[in-house]
Design a protein around this motif. Structure first.
Motif, PDB file in Angstrom:
ATOM      1  N   LEU A  79       8.973  30.997  32.565  1.00 19.32           N
ATOM      2  CA  LEU A  79       9.622  31.503  33.574  1.00 19.32           C
ATOM      3  C   LEU A  79       9.579  30.281  34.772  1.00 19.32           C
ATOM      4  O   LEU A  79      11.128  29.838  35.452  1.00 19.32           O
ATOM      5  CB  LEU A  79       8.717  32.743  34.907  1.00 19.32           C
ATOM      6  N   ILE A  80       8.839  29.773  35.576  1.00 18.62           N
ATOM      7  CA  ILE A  80       8.762  28.870  36.548  1.00 18.62           C
ATOM      8  C   ILE A  80       9.488  27.458  36.322  1.00 18.62           C
ATOM      9  O   ILE A  80      10.794  27.121  36.442  1.00 18.62           O
ATOM     10  CB  ILE A  80       7.559  27.980  36.967  1.00 18.62           C
ATOM     11  N   LEU A  81       9.556  26.669  34.551  1.00 21.44           N
ATOM     12  CA  LEU A  81      10.125  25.963  34.161  1.00 21.44           C
ATOM     13  C   LEU A  81      11.603  26.119  34.289  1.00 21.44           C
ATOM     14  O   LEU A  81      12.338  24.789  34.320  1.00 21.44           O
ATOM     15  CB  LEU A  81       9.817  25.503  32.827  1.00 21.44           C
ATOM     16  N   TRP A 114      13.389  38.020  28.281  1.00 25.16           N
ATOM     17  CA  TRP A 114      14.812  39.159  28.653  1.00 25.16           C
ATOM     18  C   TRP A 114      14.731  39.724  30.081  1.00 25.16           C
ATOM     19  O   TRP A 114      13.726  39.694  30.361  1.00 25.16           O
ATOM     20  CB  TRP A 114      14.347  40.398  27.269  1.00 25.16           C
ATOM     21  N   ARG A 115      15.684  39.912  30.381  1.00 27.37           N
ATOM     22  CA  ARG A 115      15.989  40.407  31.680  1.00 27.37           C
ATOM     23  C   ARG A 115      16.060  41.796  31.670  1.00 27.37           C
ATOM     24  O   ARG A 115      16.603  42.026  30.568  1.00 27.37           O
ATOM     25  CB  ARG A 115      16.765  39.625  32.431  1.00 27.37           C
ATOM     26  N   GLN A 116      15.623  42.560  32.197  1.00 26.16           N
ATOM     27  CA  GLN A 116      15.468  43.477  32.459  1.00 26.16           C
ATOM     28  C   GLN A 116      15.749  44.146  33.776  1.00 26.16           C
ATOM     29  O   GLN A 116      14.654  44.693  34.770  1.00 26.16           O
ATOM     30  CB  GLN A 116      14.326  44.757  31.980  1.00 26.16           C
ATOM     31  N   GLY A 117      16.538  44.698  34.185  1.00 23.38           N
ATOM     32  CA  GLY A 117      16.614  45.290  35.921  1.00 23.38           C
ATOM     33  C   GLY A 117      16.982  43.620  35.945  1.00 23.38           C
ATOM     34  O   GLY A 117      17.278  42.816  35.977  1.00 23.38           O
ATOM     35  N   ARG A 118      16.889  43.904  37.743  1.00 23.14           N
ATOM     36  CA  ARG A 118      17.386  43.304  38.325  1.00 23.14           C
ATOM     37  C   ARG A 118      16.003  42.237  38.649  1.00 23.14           C
ATOM     38  O   ARG A 118      16.330  40.996  39.507  1.00 23.14           O
ATOM     39  CB  ARG A 118      18.180  43.228  39.964  1.00 23.14           C
ATOM     40  N   ARG A 119      15.595  42.832  38.533  1.00 19.53           N
ATOM     41  CA  ARG A 119      13.890  41.803  39.448  1.00 19.53           C
ATOM     42  C   ARG A 119      12.659  41.923  38.431  1.00 19.53           C
ATOM     43  O   ARG A 119      11.984  41.534  38.711  1.00 19.53           O
ATOM     44  CB  ARG A 119      13.797  43.192  40.487  1.00 19.53           C
ATOM     45  N   VAL A 120      13.049  42.343  37.433  1.00 22.26           N
ATOM     46  CA  VAL A 120      12.016  42.340  36.326  1.00 22.26           C
ATOM     47  C   VAL A 120      12.773  41.919  34.703  1.00 22.26           C
ATOM     48  O   VAL A 120      13.212  41.550  35.183  1.00 22.26           O
ATOM     49  CB  VAL A 120      11.289  44.202  35.649  1.00 22.26           C
ATOM     50  N   THR A 121      11.703  40.408  34.486  1.00 22.35           N
ATOM     51  CA  THR A 121      11.757  39.833  33.542  1.00 22.35           C
ATOM     52  C   THR A 121      11.079  40.552  31.771  1.00 22.35           C
ATOM     53  O   THR A 121       9.084  39.949  32.670  1.00 22.35           O
ATOM     54  CB  THR A 121      11.836  38.295  33.755  1.00 22.35           C
ATOM     55  N   ASN A 122      11.471  40.638  31.217  1.00 25.72           N
ATOM     56  CA  ASN A 122       9.888  40.833  30.040  1.00 25.72           C
ATOM     57  C   ASN A 122       9.944  39.520  29.815  1.00 25.72           C
ATOM     58  O   ASN A 122      10.762  38.763  29.015  1.00 25.72           O
ATOM     59  CB  ASN A 122      10.595  41.693  29.580  1.00 25.72           C
ATOM     60  N   HIS A 142       5.680  41.621  31.731  1.00 24.20           N
ATOM     61  CA  HIS A 142       6.539  41.705  32.890  1.00 24.20           C
ATOM     62  C   HIS A 142       5.981  41.345  34.353  1.00 24.20           C
ATOM     63  O   HIS A 142       5.029  41.143  34.193  1.00 24.20           O
ATOM     64  CB  HIS A 142       6.723  43.681  32.754  1.00 24.20           C
ATOM     65  N   PHE A 143       6.953  40.211  35.096  1.00 21.33           N
ATOM     66  CA  PHE A 143       6.974  39.337  35.947  1.00 21.33           C
ATOM     67  C   PHE A 143       8.099  40.516  36.690  1.00 21.33           C
ATOM     68  O   PHE A 143       9.796  40.394  36.765  1.00 21.33           O
ATOM     69  CB  PHE A 143       7.153  38.327  35.662  1.00 21.33           C
ATOM     70  N   LYS A 144       7.946  40.481  38.089  1.00 21.50           N
ATOM     71  CA  LYS A 144       8.940  40.313  39.274  1.00 21.50           C
ATOM     72  C   LYS A 144       9.524  39.130  39.340  1.00 21.50           C
ATOM     73  O   LYS A 144       8.872  37.791  39.637  1.00 21.50           O
ATOM     74  CB  LYS A 144       7.920  41.366  40.069  1.00 21.50           C
ATOM     75  N   ILE A 145      10.630  38.836  39.300  1.00 22.89           N
ATOM     76  CA  ILE A 145      11.396  38.258  40.056  1.00 22.89           C
ATOM     77  C   ILE A 145      11.994  38.385  40.992  1.00 22.89           C
ATOM     78  O   ILE A 145      13.222  39.209  41.244  1.00 22.89           O
ATOM     79  CB  ILE A 145      12.061  36.992  38.887  1.00 22.89           C
ATOM     80  N   ASP A 146      13.013  37.009  40.851  1.00 20.77           N
ATOM     81  CA  ASP A 146      13.851  37.006  42.655  1.00 20.77           C
ATOM     82  C   ASP A 146      14.875  37.562  42.025  1.00 20.77           C
ATOM     83  O   ASP A 146      15.082  37.142  40.856  1.00 20.77           O
ATOM     84  CB  ASP A 146      14.234  35.669  43.416  1.00 20.77           C
TER      85      ASP A 146
END
Length: 151
Positions: A79-81, A114-122, A142-146
């Protein structure tokens, strides 16, 4: 927030395909010895064989917690990269399935986002040793992202 110096270091790492200076900033990455490099199929994460990572000396096999930590860190690094996120992603949950023993040898992992919604990435993570078609473990995170950073 990731400062400009870190952004510059990330840019240089991408250009040189050398992520060691970035990994050195993460104490756990240094402790277990994680490495990564970009390839045609994406980023390949490697956990080199290391006697300090053994959990079962009779086989010998890598400790399950080290395998899970390696996979979780690989997902966060992916995710960071590659998402351009301006902050370290926050983990919501992590689930690992151990499929076979992780023997005392190099272990590899790849991630899919994979993006799931506006703030979550799987993130799906697969770890293997000798053959990518014979994984030793799979995981989901699952990560909370900007909202502005989408994979």
């Amino acid at each position: 927030m990731i400062d400009q110096a870190l952004r510059d270091q990330l840019r240089v790492a991408h250009e040189r395909n050398d992520y060691a200076p970035l990994l050195a900033l993460i104490p756990y990455a240094s402790l277990i010895g994680i490495e990564c490099r970009r390839e045609e199929q994406g980023v390949l994460f490697c956990l080199p064989a290391n006697r300090n990572n053994i959990g079962n000396p009779l086989l010998p096999a890598i400790h399950g917690g080290v395998i899970a930590g390696f996979m979780e860190l690989a997902a966060a690094l992916q995710l960071i990269l590659f998402t351009g996120t301006e902050q370290v992603p926050k983990i919501i949950d992590f689930s690992v399935d151990y499929l076979r023993a992780g023997l005392y040898r190099d272990t590899f992992a790849r991630c899919q986002l994979w993006r799931q919604g506006r703030r979550v990435t799987n993130v799906a993570i697969t770890a293997w040793q000798a053959d990518p078609q014979e994984p030793i473990a799979t995981a989901r995170a699952h990560f909370k992202i900007d909202e502005s950073t989408a994979p």
